[in-house]
Write a protein that holds these residues in place. Structure first.
Motif, mmCIF file in Angstrom:
data_model
loop_
_atom_site.group_PDB
_atom_site.id
_atom_site.type_symbol
_atom_site.label_atom_id
_atom_site.label_comp_id
_atom_site.label_asym_id
_atom_site.label_seq_id
_atom_site.Cartn_x
_atom_site.Cartn_y
_atom_site.Cartn_z
ATOM 1 N N LYS A 1 0.821 -1.214 0.000
ATOM 2 C CA LYS A 1 0.000 0.000 0.000
ATOM 3 C C LYS A 1 0.853 1.261 0.000
ATOM 4 C CE LYS A 1 -3.667 2.301 2.629
ATOM 5 N NZ LYS A 1 -4.620 2.173 3.765
ATOM 6 N N ARG A 2 1.870 1.287 0.850
ATOM 7 C CA ARG A 2 2.700 2.488 0.938
ATOM 8 C C ARG A 2 3.494 2.722 -0.344
ATOM 9 N NH1 ARG A 2 3.765 5.040 5.790
ATOM 10 N NH2 ARG A 2 4.827 6.448 4.368
ATOM 11 N N LEU A 3 3.988 1.654 -0.969
ATOM 12 C CA LEU A 3 4.733 1.817 -2.214
ATOM 13 C C LEU A 3 3.817 2.324 -3.325
ATOM 14 C CD1 LEU A 3 7.405 1.504 -3.731
ATOM 15 C CD2 LEU A 3 6.749 -0.863 -4.249
ATOM 16 N N ALA A 4 2.602 1.784 -3.406
ATOM 17 C CA ALA A 4 1.646 2.250 -4.412
ATOM 18 C C ALA A 4 1.322 3.731 -4.200
ATOM 19 C CB ALA A 4 0.382 1.412 -4.357
ATOM 20 N N ASP A 5 1.134 4.125 -2.949
ATOM 21 C CA ASP A 5 0.866 5.536 -2.651
ATOM 22 C C ASP A 5 2.024 6.425 -3.118
ATOM 23 O OD1 ASP A 5 -1.540 4.845 -1.515
ATOM 24 O OD2 ASP A 5 -0.829 4.963 0.559
ATOM 25 N N TRP A 6 3.238 5.959 -2.905
ATOM 26 C CA TRP A 6 4.425 6.710 -3.323
ATOM 27 C C TRP A 6 4.451 6.876 -4.850
ATOM 28 C CZ3 TRP A 6 8.456 9.592 -1.635
ATOM 29 C CH2 TRP A 6 9.555 9.746 -2.493
ATOM 30 N N PHE A 7 4.235 5.791 -5.568
ATOM 31 C CA PHE A 7 4.276 5.866 -7.023
ATOM 32 C C PHE A 7 3.172 6.769 -7.572
ATOM 33 C CE2 PHE A 7 6.517 1.512 -7.354
ATOM 34 C CZ PHE A 7 7.757 2.135 -7.405
ATOM 35 N N ARG A 8 1.981 6.685 -6.991
ATOM 36 C CA ARG A 8 0.866 7.487 -7.491
ATOM 37 C C ARG A 8 1.063 8.978 -7.210
ATOM 38 N NH1 ARG A 8 -2.655 3.275 -5.444
ATOM 39 N NH2 ARG A 8 -2.952 4.548 -3.583
ATOM 40 N N THR A 9 1.505 9.306 -5.996
ATOM 41 C CA THR A 9 1.554 10.716 -5.586
ATOM 42 C C THR A 9 2.880 11.395 -5.915
ATOM 43 O OG1 THR A 9 2.265 10.136 -3.340
ATOM 44 C CG2 THR A 9 -0.101 10.295 -3.742
ATOM 45 N N LYS A 10 3.993 10.676 -5.757
ATOM 46 C CA LYS A 10 5.312 11.286 -5.958
ATOM 47 C C LYS A 10 5.854 11.089 -7.365
ATOM 48 C CE LYS A 10 5.526 12.641 -1.679
ATOM 49 N NZ LYS A 10 5.410 14.086 -1.341
ATOM 50 N N ARG A 11 5.507 9.976 -7.978
ATOM 51 C CA ARG A 11 6.013 9.689 -9.329
ATOM 52 C C ARG A 11 4.939 9.843 -10.395
ATOM 53 N NH1 ARG A 11 10.680 11.017 -8.036
ATOM 54 N NH2 ARG A 11 11.856 9.600 -6.693
ATOM 55 N N GLN A 12 3.705 10.175 -9.958
ATOM 56 C CA GLN A 12 2.587 10.334 -10.893
ATOM 57 C C GLN A 12 2.468 9.139 -11.842
ATOM 58 O OE1 GLN A 12 4.688 13.414 -10.405
ATOM 59 N NE2 GLN A 12 3.254 13.485 -8.699
ATOM 60 N N THR A 13 2.623 7.959 -11.297
ATOM 61 C CA THR A 13 2.512 6.734 -12.087
ATOM 62 C C THR A 13 1.044 6.514 -12.444
ATOM 63 O OG1 THR A 13 4.381 5.835 -10.841
ATOM 64 C CG2 THR A 13 3.109 4.284 -12.158
#
Length: 339
Positions: free
Chosen positions: A161-173
């Motif tokens: 969950k935390r990794l997905a949140d990082w990719f979505r919010t910080k990397r705009q994946t």
């Protein structure tokens, strides 16, 4: 899923982590893969009970006195306490001693290579009703003296969950799927081409029993059949029933859940396996938990808990024997099959 995507996998936390993520260049692909591996390495080093100097190991050694923890550890402990309450204690992070007693004393790769010693006949201290005290402002934790934690039942899905949140919010994946040994989350798929997640067949190795279709959401599978080891007291598995402090023996051998939160999916999959169909589905309904579940019974019946509209939409090609709607108490029915 798309030409502008990278797919990779690696080993971490005694499982395979597989990712498919949107990206626009080779450099971005290398960045995303490096961040994913670094994150799971960090989580394993911090939360593994098999790493002597991990934060979890140090916390366990300081049971009986206050211990300052990282923000990550505090977050996982707060979640553990929340789900302990929601599951009436069925999810219990204080099962380390019971796992050791059952022979789970080293990583599963090592354990599967040979027999383990079991101490199933020995007395075991019962879990305290209020297992630990948290001071969020001070970031301190007080474990009862003589107790110890195992966070393997929650930390993998939390890491996803935390990794997905990082990719979505910080990397705009724009889209992605992160799957850590069956604990997974996905986002960004168009309705015309959803993510299609195979449901593991509990009795036929490397085969599927239907699929879950998601445009966004999460899923988890828990089983008493996959992670087994032999001891001098017989076959053991890793799902500990806090009521007995021994491997669970309910009528459910595997459960796959789907919902919006990978942590909730993991916790409820384990809870349903431990409690079994009657008590587990009753608790799930009372809590109005935001998950649907497919339960596999020992007598090879498939029980689906969820909305009838999900059959053939989210849950595809699943040979359901019984449908249990969330507002209807569970009652076993013979011979009912919904194809």
């Amino acid at each position: 899923m798309d030409d502008n995507a990278v797919t990779f996998q690696f080993k971490a936390m005694n499982t395979t982590v597989a990712c498919t993520l949107s990206c626009s260049s080779e450099a971005e692909a290398e960045l995303l893969e490096g961040e994913a591996q670094s994150w799971f390495d960090y989580v394993e080093d911090r939360f593994s009970r098999f790493v002597p100097d991990s934060e979890l190991s140090r916390l366990n050694r300081h049971a009986g006195s206050s211990f300052l923890v990282s923000a990550a550890m505090l977050e996982v402990l707060q979640l553990s306490d929340l789900y302990r309450e929601l599951t009436d204690g069925t999810f219990d992070p204080f099962v380390r001693e019971a796992l050791l007693r059952s022979g789970y004393s080293r990583s599963f790769e090592e354990l599967a290579a040979g027999a383990a010693a079991s101490h199933a006949g020995e007395a075991l201290n019962r879990t305290p009703r209020l297992p630990f005290k948290l001071d969020a402002a001070m970031r301190s934790v007080l474990l009862p003296a003589g107790s110890s934690l195992d966070l393997g039942g929650i930390v993998k899905s939390w890491a996803v969950k935390r990794l997905a949140d990082w990719f979505r919010t910080k990397r705009q994946t724009a889209f992605g799927l992160i799957n850590a040994g069956g604990d997974l989350t996905a986002w960004g798929a168009p309705e015309a081409a959803p993510w299609r997640i195979g449901i593991e067949h509990p009795w036929e190795s490397r085969s599927e029993l239907g699929r879950i279709w998601l445009t966004a959401g999460a899923s988890a599978t828990s089983s008493t059949l996959g992670r087994l080891w032999q001891t001098n007291a017989g076959t053991m598995h890793h799902l500990i029933d806090p009521a007995t402090m021994a491997p669970s023996s309910s009528d459910i051998v595997q459960c796959t859940t789907a919902g919006s939160d990978p942590v909730a999916c993991e916790i409820w999959a384990k809870t349903l396996c431990i409690l079994g169909s009657e008590a587990g589905l009753s608790l799930l309904s009372r809590r109005a938990a935001p998950v649907e579940a497919l339960l596999f019974s020992r007598d090879r019946r498939l029980i689906f808990y969820g909305s009838p509209s999900s059959i053939h939409s989210t849950w595809r090609n699943v040979p359901i024997d019984q449908l249990v709607e969330p507002s209807v108490p569970y009652r076993r029915k013979e011979g009912e099959r919904l194809d």
